[in-house]
Motif scaffolding. Sequence first.
Motif, mmCIF file in Angstrom:
data_model
loop_
_atom_site.group_PDB
_atom_site.id
_atom_site.type_symbol
_atom_site.label_atom_id
_atom_site.label_comp_id
_atom_site.label_asym_id
_atom_site.label_seq_id
_atom_site.Cartn_x
_atom_site.Cartn_y
_atom_site.Cartn_z
ATOM 1 N N GLY A 94 0.789 -1.221 0.000
ATOM 2 C CA GLY A 94 0.000 0.000 0.000
ATOM 3 C C GLY A 94 0.823 1.273 0.000
ATOM 4 O O GLY A 94 0.266 2.376 -0.172
ATOM 5 N N PHE A 95 2.138 1.166 0.217
ATOM 6 C CA PHE A 95 2.992 2.350 0.206
ATOM 7 C C PHE A 95 3.672 2.570 -1.142
ATOM 8 O O PHE A 95 4.476 3.500 -1.273
ATOM 9 C CB PHE A 95 4.071 2.215 1.296
ATOM 10 N N ASP A 97 2.512 3.718 -3.841
ATOM 11 C CA ASP A 97 2.157 4.975 -4.514
ATOM 12 C C ASP A 97 3.036 6.134 -4.061
ATOM 13 O O ASP A 97 3.090 7.176 -4.716
ATOM 14 C CB ASP A 97 0.688 5.305 -4.258
ATOM 15 N N LYS A 98 3.742 5.943 -2.942
ATOM 16 C CA LYS A 98 4.652 6.984 -2.462
ATOM 17 C C LYS A 98 6.009 6.909 -3.142
ATOM 18 O O LYS A 98 6.832 7.819 -2.977
ATOM 19 C CB LYS A 98 4.843 6.845 -0.940
ATOM 20 N N TYR A 165 -10.735 1.699 -2.208
ATOM 21 C CA TYR A 165 -9.913 2.539 -3.082
ATOM 22 C C TYR A 165 -10.692 3.778 -3.519
ATOM 23 O O TYR A 165 -10.155 4.894 -3.552
ATOM 24 C CB TYR A 165 -9.462 1.721 -4.287
ATOM 25 N N TYR A 170 -5.342 4.846 -2.814
ATOM 26 C CA TYR A 170 -4.591 3.607 -3.030
ATOM 27 C C TYR A 170 -4.199 2.908 -1.726
ATOM 28 O O TYR A 170 -4.296 1.679 -1.615
ATOM 29 C CB TYR A 170 -3.330 3.920 -3.847
ATOM 30 N N SER A 171 -3.754 3.634 -0.736
ATOM 31 C CA SER A 171 -3.185 3.013 0.463
ATOM 32 C C SER A 171 -4.230 2.421 1.399
ATOM 33 O O SER A 171 -3.931 1.478 2.148
ATOM 34 C CB SER A 171 -2.340 4.043 1.239
ATOM 35 N N ALA A 175 -3.979 -0.976 3.813
ATOM 36 C CA ALA A 175 -3.809 -0.753 5.244
ATOM 37 C C ALA A 175 -4.888 -1.470 6.048
ATOM 38 O O ALA A 175 -4.597 -2.151 7.047
ATOM 39 C CB ALA A 175 -3.840 0.752 5.531
#
Length: 509
Positions: A94-95, A97-98, A165, A170-171, A175
């Motif tokens: 989930g991270f 996208d960062k 979503y 996204y996250s 999470a």
Amino acid sequence: MRFEFTRRQWLTVVVISIADFCNAICVALQAPFFPHEAELKGCSATEYGLVFGVFELVVFMISPFYGAHLNRLGPKLVFNAGILTTSSCAILFGFLDKVQGHIPFVTLAFTIRIIEAMGNAAFLTASFAIIAKEFPNNVATMFASLETFFGLGLIVGPMLGGALYSWGGYSLPFAVLGFALFCTAILCYVTLPKTSDDEDIKPTGPTMMSLLKIPGVLLAAISIISTSMSIGFLQATLEPHLRQFNFSPVILGLIFIINGGIYALSAPTWGWMCDHPSIKPKYVTALGHLFVTGAFLLVGPAPFIDMPTMLWVTIAGLVLHGLGIGSLLVSSFSDALGTAISSGLPNSIETYGLVSGMWTSTFALGAFIGPTVSGLLFDSIGFRSSTSFIVILHLCVMGVVLLFLCTCDRYKMEVSVSAGDLMQLDGTLDESVLIGDKFITPATRTKRLSYSSRRYGISVEQSRPPAMNSLIACSSFKNRRSPWSQRTPRYRPSYGSLDHRFRASLSVT
């Protein structure tokens, strides 16, 4: 069939079912939105397609290792480590996208997905083995129950993931659902029985090759591969085939869950049938191949059927496909386990682990081959013509299964019993191992009811423990001098970490 389970058994099946459901959700939740996120990072369809495909490839490669070393590592340790790894990777996914940049994004996506696949393979292999050991008389039924929860998770995962979503970006789905699986991992660690495994750990035991050398087991493995290929075939090419109807995403999603929903609902029935003493699992396997063949004749429909593609015909084909994959996946596991034990492999966690690893690995292999082949065929000859590949494949495997039933599966295990095998520790003759009209007197016959297992053709005593029903009964379970007893540990419904005697031997050496 009556189910009178102990508190330990109920606790085991409830906890593993919850874990199966949550695990399936986390494995499938990224399907609706990860491709879009990957395209924003500059990824091509080939790249994010491989992110999905590498998961099955890793499961195929690593599952036999887990199966072969399950007894040494301990099923509970493998189970807990696997589900904890899967939940952690789901949260980390989930991270992504960062992450800035195309190459770092793809590299991390592949790395996390590979580690997640290793954890998922460990979890599945151990859970199947634990269920096989805890429920020796209801293996197919309990396996089907787990598959029902796993199938429901695969249905709920994309729907719930897509909803989260849309709501939080996204996250959020990773999470929330990853943390839910993490809590399930803690629950499993606390509640699963902690009894240490008291089976002997031997330097040499059954291997994956010795398992696959058994013709009946090899045939079950081929059935699993062909079944997962049919699933992957539809996953990759059904949506382009249905574009002609201009369905909305919601309707299209509902169509995609038809075969999975039928599979999840019908699996317990197939499990009950496979556990029934009068029904051989290979009969259920042959029926499943027939269902899948009929499904792919309708879902196109086949090119030699002179009719256009109609929605109700396609839906009927998906219903048949759900029934087919349910019967095939459930019967193949039950059949492989029973055939392995009746062919001389020990009725122990070692064999359960091998069969579990084989099932997980071969299913992943088919799931990797299916979409690859279907994409190539779709681009070259179209959907309707490409369905002939699955039709021919399943007809061929069904023919081999029927041939095996007519020829190879009618044998009875011939096991010689020497005089040494009949001697007890006190030097007297152990008449309890002598089975059949040749050895039992009329007076004894009235006291000791014997019956012949119609599934594997093995004569066993009614008075023997249920876990012995699939063993070669003429090798005495009670005679400690017999070769069977020397190489096969007694059945005990316990599992845990490394055997204490093995650890002690390591400390001595």
